[in-house]
Design an enzyme around this catalytic site. Sequence first.
Site, PDB file in Angstrom:
ATOM      1  N   GLU A   1       0.824  -1.216   0.000  1.00 31.86           N
ATOM      2  CA  GLU A   1       0.000   0.000   0.000  1.00 31.86           C
ATOM      3  C   GLU A   1       0.858   1.266   0.000  1.00 31.86           C
ATOM      4  OE1 GLU A   1      -2.961   0.075  -0.682  1.00 31.86           O
ATOM      5  OE2 GLU A   1      -3.686  -1.951  -0.290  1.00 31.86           O
TER       6      GLU A   1
ATOM      7  N   TYR B   1      -6.520   6.526   3.823  1.00 34.60           N
ATOM      8  CA  TYR B   1      -6.616   5.466   2.820  1.00 34.60           C
ATOM      9  C   TYR B   1      -5.880   4.193   3.254  1.00 34.60           C
ATOM     10  CZ  TYR B   1      -5.418   2.355  -0.817  1.00 34.60           C
ATOM     11  OH  TYR B   1      -5.238   1.189  -1.491  1.00 34.60           O
TER      12      TYR B   1
ATOM     13  N   ASP C   1      -9.570   6.059  -2.731  1.00 33.91           N
ATOM     14  CA  ASP C   1      -8.389   6.458  -3.501  1.00 33.91           C
ATOM     15  C   ASP C   1      -8.861   7.105  -4.799  1.00 33.91           C
ATOM     16  OD1 ASP C   1      -9.339   4.329  -4.965  1.00 33.91           O
ATOM     17  OD2 ASP C   1      -7.340   3.604  -5.480  1.00 33.91           O
TER      18      ASP C   1
END
Length: 346
Positions: free
Chosen positions: A33, A116, A134
């Site tokens: 991520e 996020y 996102d």
Amino acid sequence: MQFSESLINWYSINKRSLPWRETKDPYSIWLSEIILQQTQVKQGLPYYEAFLSEFPTVFQLASADESKVLKLWQGLGYYSRARNLHAAAKYIVNELNGRFPSTYKELLTLKGVGDYTASAIASICFNESAAVVDGNVYRVLSRYYGIDIPINSSKGTKEFKTLAQELIDKKDPANFNQAIMEFGAVQCKPHSPDCTICPFKDSCEAFNKNLINQLPVKIKSAKAKKKYFNFLVFISGDGKTILEKREGKGIWQNLYQFPLMETEAEMDFDAFKRQIEAHEFAKDMPFELSLYNEKSVVHKLSHQHLYTKFWIVNVESLKTEGVSIEKVDQFAVPILIGNFIEAFSF
DNA sequence: AAATCGGGGCT
DNA sequence: AGCCCAGATTT
């Protein structure tokens, strides 16, 4: 079928095969991520493999020197991600005994982990119903619901988060989150998506009102400023050059570069030679100057366009310690410098 | 709220 | 040239 259910169904059929989809290990998901922030899958993929190979667990990452982490990150950009990744790894090992935070709230305390990323890890690894928002999610929701609030306004940020949180499948948050992102990346693409094969074409507000090309709405950012960079590539008689670590604020923190002279405009040979003759380093230090690239290399960043010239400065010996030329490629450098080093090959 | 922080890919 | 990308942080 509800929106969420259809989305997960679409995902089960259309999802790409990607390495981070084969695991729920929070360290691996976290790494993926961070790497994928503002970064396309194709660009991030080799870095994910390299990091996991070099640092298989958070313990190896925490034990590494920052310089090694930055070297491995070289070329990926947004280097604060690498510095924060490393700092967070040390925090997890030293303060949490290596136990990875397991809730959205706890994850937010990690450096480099915002709304996020905390939502992504919490949902994928720990089944928490935290909706990710996102760039893909903004696009899918703004089009499907015909929402024209700017996605990068503070109101937009809140509204889309709230909407995503209402839509998330609480029985399967991991798959819902990945499904909506994958749908945005593969089907509901930014430019000329093929809406004729979209499973949502009947209910999509933007498609039915012909607003696909108007949504999402985004507030424009300022244009990039031009800067003029002159790098001094010293070469001494005993095969050394000078690299300096970038300190303080600004781009490329903790990366290395050749000594930099920034100017107000593009420099020609004579003007630049006069300027460095007047400079401190040139006192009692004979040098021979040549210009590597007559035409500036234009390196484009989000907020700066760097017009760059590399000046070769041959000297007999350096006043400072310097770096052996064959060791130059061991340092983490911006790709602008890395490209020069590769092309010049001393 | 706006600016900053990279580099690559696409139109 | 402009926009986007599995955003976060600082100003």
